[in-house]
Design an enzyme around this catalytic site. Structure first.
Site, PDB file in Angstrom:
ATOM      1  N   HIS A   1      -3.472 -45.532  -6.780  1.00 17.74           N
ATOM      2  CA  HIS A   1      -4.008 -46.197  -7.886  1.00 17.74           C
ATOM      3  C   HIS A   1      -5.237 -44.948  -8.438  1.00 17.74           C
ATOM      4  O   HIS A   1      -5.481 -44.703  -9.573  1.00 17.74           O
ATOM      5  CB  HIS A   1      -4.898 -47.238  -7.403  1.00 17.74           C
ATOM      6  CG  HIS A   1      -5.945 -47.801  -8.658  1.00 17.74           C
ATOM      7  ND1 HIS A   1      -6.956 -47.801  -8.777  1.00 17.74           N
ATOM      8  CD2 HIS A   1      -5.402 -48.578  -9.835  1.00 17.74           C
ATOM      9  CE1 HIS A   1      -7.674 -48.135  -9.753  1.00 17.74           C
ATOM     10  NE2 HIS A   1      -6.622 -48.747 -10.707  1.00 17.74           N
TER      11      HIS A   1
ATOM     12  N   MET B   1      -5.490  -7.600   8.442  1.00 18.86           N
ATOM     13  CA  MET B   1      -4.818  -7.064   9.441  1.00 18.86           C
ATOM     14  C   MET B   1      -5.769  -5.688   9.635  1.00 18.86           C
ATOM     15  O   MET B   1      -6.790  -5.736   9.123  1.00 18.86           O
ATOM     16  CB  MET B   1      -3.403  -6.454   9.239  1.00 18.86           C
ATOM     17  CG  MET B   1      -2.714  -7.494   9.337  1.00 18.86           C
ATOM     18  SD  MET B   1      -0.844  -7.454   8.729  1.00 18.86           S
ATOM     19  CE  MET B   1      -1.012  -7.164   7.140  1.00 18.86           C
TER      20      MET B   1
ATOM     21  N   GLY C   1      -7.770  -8.136   4.292  1.00 16.57           N
ATOM     22  CA  GLY C   1      -8.512  -8.314   5.338  1.00 16.57           C
ATOM     23  C   GLY C   1      -8.050  -8.869   6.372  1.00 16.57           C
ATOM     24  O   GLY C   1      -8.711  -9.159   7.657  1.00 16.57           O
TER      25      GLY C   1
ATOM     26  N   ARG D   1      -2.753  -1.814  -6.321  1.00 21.57           N
ATOM     27  CA  ARG D   1      -1.940  -2.969  -6.361  1.00 21.57           C
ATOM     28  C   ARG D   1      -2.138  -3.722  -7.533  1.00 21.57           C
ATOM     29  O   ARG D   1      -3.291  -3.463  -8.080  1.00 21.57           O
ATOM     30  CB  ARG D   1      -2.084  -3.632  -4.979  1.00 21.57           C
ATOM     31  CG  ARG D   1      -3.539  -4.078  -4.862  1.00 21.57           C
ATOM     32  CD  ARG D   1      -3.905  -4.932  -3.507  1.00 21.57           C
ATOM     33  NE  ARG D   1      -5.141  -4.872  -3.454  1.00 21.57           N
ATOM     34  CZ  ARG D   1      -5.615  -5.353  -2.384  1.00 21.57           C
ATOM     35  NH1 ARG D   1      -5.061  -5.445  -1.203  1.00 21.57           N
ATOM     36  NH2 ARG D   1      -6.960  -5.330  -2.033  1.00 21.57           N
TER      37      ARG D   1
ATOM     38  N   ASN E   1       8.410 -40.855  -8.944  1.00 25.91           N
ATOM     39  CA  ASN E   1       7.428 -41.457  -7.882  1.00 25.91           C
ATOM     40  C   ASN E   1       8.307 -42.506  -6.980  1.00 25.91           C
ATOM     41  O   ASN E   1       8.275 -42.267  -5.635  1.00 25.91           O
ATOM     42  CB  ASN E   1       6.287 -42.106  -8.403  1.00 25.91           C
ATOM     43  CG  ASN E   1       5.293 -41.091  -9.511  1.00 25.91           C
ATOM     44  OD1 ASN E   1       5.607 -40.018  -9.190  1.00 25.91           O
ATOM     45  ND2 ASN E   1       4.879 -41.634 -10.432  1.00 25.91           N
TER      46      ASN E   1
ATOM     47  N   CYS F   1       9.279 -39.047 -15.993  1.00 22.41           N
ATOM     48  CA  CYS F   1       7.978 -39.416 -16.234  1.00 22.41           C
ATOM     49  C   CYS F   1       7.119 -39.469 -14.889  1.00 22.41           C
ATOM     50  O   CYS F   1       5.985 -40.028 -14.918  1.00 22.41           O
ATOM     51  CB  CYS F   1       7.682 -40.756 -16.944  1.00 22.41           C
ATOM     52  SG  CYS F   1       8.529 -42.276 -16.416  1.00 22.41           S
TER      53      CYS F   1
ATOM     54  N   ARG G   1      -3.643   2.632   8.559  1.00 21.58           N
ATOM     55  CA  ARG G   1      -3.495   1.300   7.828  1.00 21.58           C
ATOM     56  C   ARG G   1      -2.418   0.449   7.695  1.00 21.58           C
ATOM     57  O   ARG G   1      -1.497   0.893   8.002  1.00 21.58           O
ATOM     58  CB  ARG G   1      -4.048   1.611   6.332  1.00 21.58           C
ATOM     59  CG  ARG G   1      -5.334   2.430   6.233  1.00 21.58           C
ATOM     60  CD  ARG G   1      -5.366   3.126   5.052  1.00 21.58           C
ATOM     61  NE  ARG G   1      -6.619   3.708   4.794  1.00 21.58           N
ATOM     62  CZ  ARG G   1      -7.759   3.429   4.099  1.00 21.58           C
ATOM     63  NH1 ARG G   1      -7.532   2.306   3.378  1.00 21.58           N
ATOM     64  NH2 ARG G   1      -8.849   4.008   4.131  1.00 21.58           N
TER      65      ARG G   1
ATOM     66  N   TYR H   1      13.301 -34.224 -22.464  1.00 23.66           N
ATOM     67  CA  TYR H   1      11.676 -34.290 -22.222  1.00 23.66           C
ATOM     68  C   TYR H   1      11.191 -34.255 -20.689  1.00 23.66           C
ATOM     69  O   TYR H   1      11.996 -34.885 -20.167  1.00 23.66           O
ATOM     70  CB  TYR H   1      11.034 -34.842 -23.212  1.00 23.66           C
ATOM     71  CG  TYR H   1      11.176 -36.380 -22.816  1.00 23.66           C
ATOM     72  CD1 TYR H   1      10.085 -37.243 -21.833  1.00 23.66           C
ATOM     73  CD2 TYR H   1      11.964 -37.301 -23.252  1.00 23.66           C
ATOM     74  CE1 TYR H   1      10.416 -38.494 -21.689  1.00 23.66           C
ATOM     75  CE2 TYR H   1      12.340 -38.444 -22.848  1.00 23.66           C
ATOM     76  CZ  TYR H   1      11.305 -39.033 -21.978  1.00 23.66           C
ATOM     77  OH  TYR H   1      11.615 -40.234 -21.713  1.00 23.66           O
TER      78      TYR H   1
ATOM     79  N   LYS I   1       0.854  -1.310   0.025  1.00 26.67           N
ATOM     80  CA  LYS I   1      -0.051   0.035   0.049  1.00 26.67           C
ATOM     81  C   LYS I   1       0.927   1.332   0.041  1.00 26.67           C
ATOM     82  O   LYS I   1       0.789   2.172  -0.772  1.00 26.67           O
ATOM     83  CB  LYS I   1      -0.832  -0.089   1.147  1.00 26.67           C
ATOM     84  CG  LYS I   1      -1.736   1.162   0.950  1.00 26.67           C
ATOM     85  CD  LYS I   1      -2.762   1.040   2.261  1.00 26.67           C
ATOM     86  CE  LYS I   1      -3.797  -0.239   2.217  1.00 26.67           C
ATOM     87  NZ  LYS I   1      -4.390  -0.591   3.261  1.00 26.67           N
TER      88      LYS I   1
ATOM     89  N   ARG J   1       2.223 -46.691 -19.213  1.00 28.20           N
ATOM     90  CA  ARG J   1       2.108 -48.071 -18.217  1.00 28.20           C
ATOM     91  C   ARG J   1       1.316 -49.252 -18.380  1.00 28.20           C
ATOM     92  O   ARG J   1       0.052 -49.150 -18.612  1.00 28.20           O
ATOM     93  CB  ARG J   1       1.506 -47.366 -16.773  1.00 28.20           C
ATOM     94  CG  ARG J   1       2.491 -46.532 -16.323  1.00 28.20           C
ATOM     95  CD  ARG J   1       1.591 -45.769 -15.037  1.00 28.20           C
ATOM     96  NE  ARG J   1       2.456 -44.933 -14.055  1.00 28.20           N
ATOM     97  CZ  ARG J   1       2.329 -44.034 -13.888  1.00 28.20           C
ATOM     98  NH1 ARG J   1       1.590 -43.108 -14.693  1.00 28.20           N
ATOM     99  NH2 ARG J   1       3.003 -43.412 -12.997  1.00 28.20           N
TER     100      ARG J   1
ATOM    101  N   SER K   1      14.587 -42.636 -18.172  1.00 25.21           N
ATOM    102  CA  SER K   1      13.268 -41.820 -17.883  1.00 25.21           C
ATOM    103  C   SER K   1      13.473 -41.759 -16.292  1.00 25.21           C
ATOM    104  O   SER K   1      13.213 -43.044 -15.826  1.00 25.21           O
ATOM    105  CB  SER K   1      12.098 -42.439 -18.586  1.00 25.21           C
ATOM    106  OG  SER K   1      11.211 -41.585 -18.019  1.00 25.21           O
TER     107      SER K   1
HETATM  108  C1  PEP Z   1       7.576 -43.311 -11.160  1.00 32.08           C
HETATM  109  O1  PEP Z   1       8.018 -44.599 -10.386  1.00 32.08           O
HETATM  110  O2  PEP Z   1       7.902 -42.427 -10.997  1.00 32.08           O
HETATM  111  C2  PEP Z   1       6.791 -43.810 -12.197  1.00 32.08           C
HETATM  112  C3  PEP Z   1       6.594 -43.033 -13.420  1.00 32.08           C
HETATM  113  O3  PEP Z   1       6.448 -45.169 -12.193  1.00 32.08           O
HETATM  114  P1  PEP Z   1       5.088 -45.618 -11.635  1.00 32.08           P
HETATM  115  O4  PEP Z   1       4.334 -44.725 -11.052  1.00 32.08           O
HETATM  116  O5  PEP Z   1       4.064 -46.325 -12.481  1.00 32.08           O
HETATM  117  O6  PEP Z   1       5.550 -46.497 -10.590  1.00 32.08           O
END
Ligand code: PEP
Ligand code: MG
Length: 888
Positions: free
Chosen positions: A460, A111, A109, A344, A772, A835, A100, A855, A31, A566, A768
């Protein structure tokens, strides 16, 4: 004592050149910086001064301000008196101010604000004279005492409001301002008595004392519960602090030629050009925001006060041109004269962000690069999915993991069959399960959204929902699902089958009831921005997809190939699931080969369709990687069904199922371990891939298969699997009399694979990163159970982000970097991609770009987000934009 600060602490604005500028947000708050900049632009701003935000953390509990601050404030006050020709505490021509808050990042809102400060029993008479309006003067006084009591003395507003209402009823008037002046005077007296009684302190008559009390209270309001919660929610640092602005009062409540309002320079929901806001005549700012009076749309001001309106339009143009962005402005009109009180950057929806950015390019305000840089990539979700209309009240039930974005409403259904039946009839249902399994797939397809009590971002439910483009909230907090009782309990409430729910898979929020939704819209502005983004980025964007439908949709979203198909997901449905289970439960090679023979044509047909959908873009097919528990029958009913389908006894199926059960299925017989133990599975899949590729190629189709070995830990595993794949490829090419070029590579999703990447790269043509599993195994943290306690880790600040959502650069990222370096040392042209789910998360995309990956690959609806994030990363690398700004 002199000030321990090297810079000044108090900054003047509103006359001549301001002491500050827009660039000083950290010191002046948003402000204060806006008021300073407007002053410098010659825009009418009531004079005032800002006390710097860094002072917020001085110990103010005792209200003992250090003398060096007192002297700087008092000097500024004198300057203010000179600028306005009024006197603070002066009886004839009193100077009144507002006090203010204003932090560097806006916290609307959260403070405190106090208006009309400086009024007392003497100055109110001066205000009466000055305004020739006694009702106005006493109404201002009454408001001031109420506000001061609430903010400085921390008293409840209710007794004040209650007394006001009683007076209004007795006087038979509907508006406060219409109370007879004598009654207002009595009210002020009563208010002061309440202050004394409730706080034990008399209401301060001395304006200087009032001022310091207000300054301390505004600084302290940085630490109210709601302000702290807001910062936590928006990830804002506590250290930022708020500045305090002391601004000369201008009055919008001096009659029908006065008013006050807030307006955006463009519609913040759609981005349409033109003022968008609301105002009230004869009112003070709090009346507009408090909702006590019905506000008017800003367009009507044009008829009521045409001159002020056209001046406001001119200000909007000046400010937009100057800041080169949409502004959110606060203004007051005092007796026909317009004052700007705040400007702002206007917050906007994803729709508005995209349209505004594109239109500002055509208006010559910003460049295409800036337009691309300005859109937070995740905001594109609003253009790709329905969103909740937050205009109506919502009843929050619980919050879980934002597992798949978008919003949906539906009635609660607790089993997949019912969801399928009702969904097919066109009814809106939300499938609720403790956690989902492949058995639920048919129900998921027909549901509007999925809600689970367990499972993480890569469970899943989450993975399938993202592929289907359906909202999903996983691991909802405190949710107890009773599937057979067809109900769930959460926070002491029970939701039964048939009750309406609304889910926001982008925030993880679950609401009771049916909220209004705003439909998605991929319009011409979206297409334009994406086109610009594509020209800027180097990183390719692929999709994780395993059905031809997903592949087609992903092409529409701009995917440049499939980064992860997959193959186990291709068996989630009907007869395929039975064939898959037959293969898993087979007790000998013969039994397995016979089941595989049923799977081969199914796979071949799917691969062919996917190759065609991708029109020559690379298609990376991963060999089977089923965590076995996802495919085994779960209860007596499923076992009985499977026994019937396979023509075996229930005892047999039960026995084999039990023999296959694993304590840690995610660390068990999955990935390439399956192909090592049962090489016939690898052989069948390789055959299906190359037969499909040859069919497409022989019909003049373009095809670029990549075969990927999952969960490799040692180069020996890779070598053995690669041998089978290469042998089958040669066989098929010989049989079909055609050769199709292909690549053979591996997932890197175990720390051992990353650490030995140089050895693996001798054999593998691409890597790749399966982030996860790599996150799961690096952290030793089950991806399906993390959702139960990670929220507490986040809450307590142990981790800044959920590592399954935002790539953990310091840990997992280090392994990735090492693997990239080691891999490319052995094979300089090694193709690198990611991936895991992080492939569509903007910050993680930037990280991959920085490592020089080829990629990223992500679920279909995240493809546009990744394209934009990749473009922003390229811009950041060129130094055109600040990386943090783009991705926050
Ligand atoms: C991963 O493990 O990042 C992956 C892409 O394979 P999934 O999730 O199928 O195990
Ligand atoms: Mg994996």
């Amino acid at each position: 004592m002199t000030s321990p600060y090297t810079q000044p602490l108090v900054y003047f604005f509103g006359q001549g050149r301001a002491d500050g500028t827009a660039a000083m947000k950290d010191v002046l708050g948003g402000k204060g910086a806006g008021l300073a900049e407007m002053t410098n632009l010659g825009i009418p701003v009531p004079p005032g001064f800002t006390i710097a935000a860094p002072l917020c953390h001085t110990d103010l509990e005792t209200h003992q301000f250090p003398p060096w601050l007192r002297s700087q404030v008092e000097t500024s006050l004198q300057r203010l008196e000179a600028a306005t020709g009024r006197q603070f505490g002066g009886g004839d021509n009193p100077l009144l101010v507002s006090v203010r808050s204003g932090a560097a990042v806006s916290m609307p809102g959260m403070m405190e604000t106090i208006l009309n400060l400086g009024l007392n029993d003497t100055t109110v008479a001066g205000l009466e004279k000055q305004s020739s309006n006694s009702a106005f003067a006493w109404d201002s006084y009454r408001r001031f005492v109420t506000m001061y009591a609430a903010v400085v003395f921390d008293l409840a507003k209710a007794p004040f409001e209650h007394r006001l209402e009683e007076m209004r009823l007795a006087a038979k008037v509907s508006r406060d301002i219409d109370l007879p002046v004598e009654q207002m005077k009595a009210l002020v007296k009563e208010y002061k008595a309440i202050v004394l009684k409730e706080s034990g302190h008399p209401f301060p008559e001395d304006p200087i004392e009032q001022l310091w009390g207000a300054i301390a209270a505004v600084f302290e309001s940085w630490n109210t519960r709601r302000a702290i919660d807001y910062r936590k929610l928006h990830d804002l640092p506590d250290a930022m602090g708020t500045a305090v602005n002391i601004v000369t009062m201008v009055f919008g409540n001096l009659g029908e030629d006065s008013g006050t309002g807030v307006t955006f320079t463009r519609d913040p929901s759609t981005g349409a050009r033109g003022l968008y806001g609301e105002y009230l005549l004869n009112a003070q700012g709090e009346d507009v925001v408090s909702g006590t009076r019905n506000v008017e749309p800003i367009s009507q001001l044009k008829d009521k006060l045409p001159q002020a309106y056209s001046e406001l339009e001119r200000m909007a143009r000046v400010l937009e041109r100057h800041f080169r962005d949409v502004q959110d402005m606060e203004f007051t009109i005092e007796r026909g004269r317009l004052y700007m009180l705040q400007t702002r950057r206007g917050q906007r929806t994803g729709h508005a962000a995209v349209r505004t950015a594109v239109e500002m390019v055509s208006e010559g305000l910003i460049s295409e690069e800036e337009a691309v840089a300005r859109i937070p990539p995740n905001d594109l979700n609003q253009l790709l999915h329905p969103t909740i209309d937050h205009a109506a009240a919502l009843d929050l039930l619980t919050t879980g993991l934002p597992a798949s974005p978008g919003a949906a409403c539906g009635t609660a259904v607790f089993d997949a069959d019912m969801a399928e039946q009702m969904g097919r009839r066109g009814e809106a249902v939300i499938l609720i399960r403790r956690e989902t399994s492949p058995e639920d797939f048919h129900g998921m397809i027909q549901s509007r959204a999925i809600l689970t009590a367990r499972g993480g971002m890569t469970s899943h439910a989450a993975v399938v929902a993202r592929g289907l483009g359906k909202p999903c909230v996983a691991s909802a907090q405190g949710m107890d699902v009773d599937e057979s009782g067809r109900k769930f309990e959460v926070g002491g409430r029970t939701i039964r089958e048939g009750d309406w729910l609304t889910l926001d898979g982008g925030t993880g929020r679950v609401y009771s009831g049916q909220a209004a939704l705003i439909p998605p819209e991929m319009n011409e502005y979206f297409t334009k921005i994406m086109g610009w983004a594509d020209r800027l980025r180097h990183l390719r964007v692929r999709v994780n997809a395993e059905t031809p439908a997903d592949a087609h949709r992903a092409r529409d979203f701009g995917a440049e190939g499939i980064g992860l198909c997959r193959t186990e997901h291709m068996f989630f449905e009907g007869d395929r699931l039975i064939a898959m289970r037959e293969m898993i439960l087979a007790e000998d090679t013969e039994g397995r080969k016979s089941a595989l023979a049923k799977l081969l044509p199914i796979q071949r047909t799917d691969f062919e369709a996917i190759f065609r959908a991708m029109e020559g873009f690379p298609v990376c097919i991963r060999l089977l990687d089923p965590p076995l528990h996802e495919f085994l029958p779960k209860d007596a009913e499923e076992i009985a069904g499977l026994a019937r389908a396979l023509n075996r006894t229930v005892e047999h199926v039960t026995r084999v199922t039990e023999s296959l059960a694993e304590t840690n299925p995610m660390l068990g017989l999955r990935g390439c371990r399956l192909g090592i133990i049962y090489p016939e599975i690898t052989a069948m899949q390789a055959r299906a891939i190359f037969e499909a590729a040859c069919t497409v190629a022989s019909r003049k189709g373009r095809v670029m298969p990549e075969v990927m070995i999952p969960l490799t830990a040692t180069v020996v595993e890779f070598r053995q699997q690669a041998l089978i794949v290469r042998q089958i490829a040669e066989e098929v090419f010989r049989e079909r009399q055609i050769t199709v070029p292909y690549l053979l590579g591996t997932m890197i999703e175990l720390p051992r694979a990353a650490l030995t990447a140089d050895e693996i790269a001798r054999e593998a043509q691409f890597f790749s990163f399966g982030t996860n599993d790599l996150t799961q195994t690096t952290w030793g943290l089950s991806r399906d159970d993390a959702g139960r306690f990670l929220p507490q880790y986040l809450e307590r600040g142990i981790i800044p982000d959920d590592p399954f959502q935002v790539l953990d650069e310091a840990g997992v990222g280090k392994l990735i970097q090492l693997a990239c370096e080691l891999g490319r040392k052995t094979r300089p042209d090694l193709k690198l991609g990611i991936c895991g789910e992080h492939g569509g998360e903007p910050r993680s995309v930037a990280f991959c770009d920085d490592l020089g990956m080829n990629y990223v690959s992500c679920s279909p609806f995240r493809v546009p987000i990744a394209r934009l994030a990749a473009a922003q990363s390229a811009l950041a690398a060129r130094g055109t934009m600040d990386r943090t700004r783009a991705t926050v």
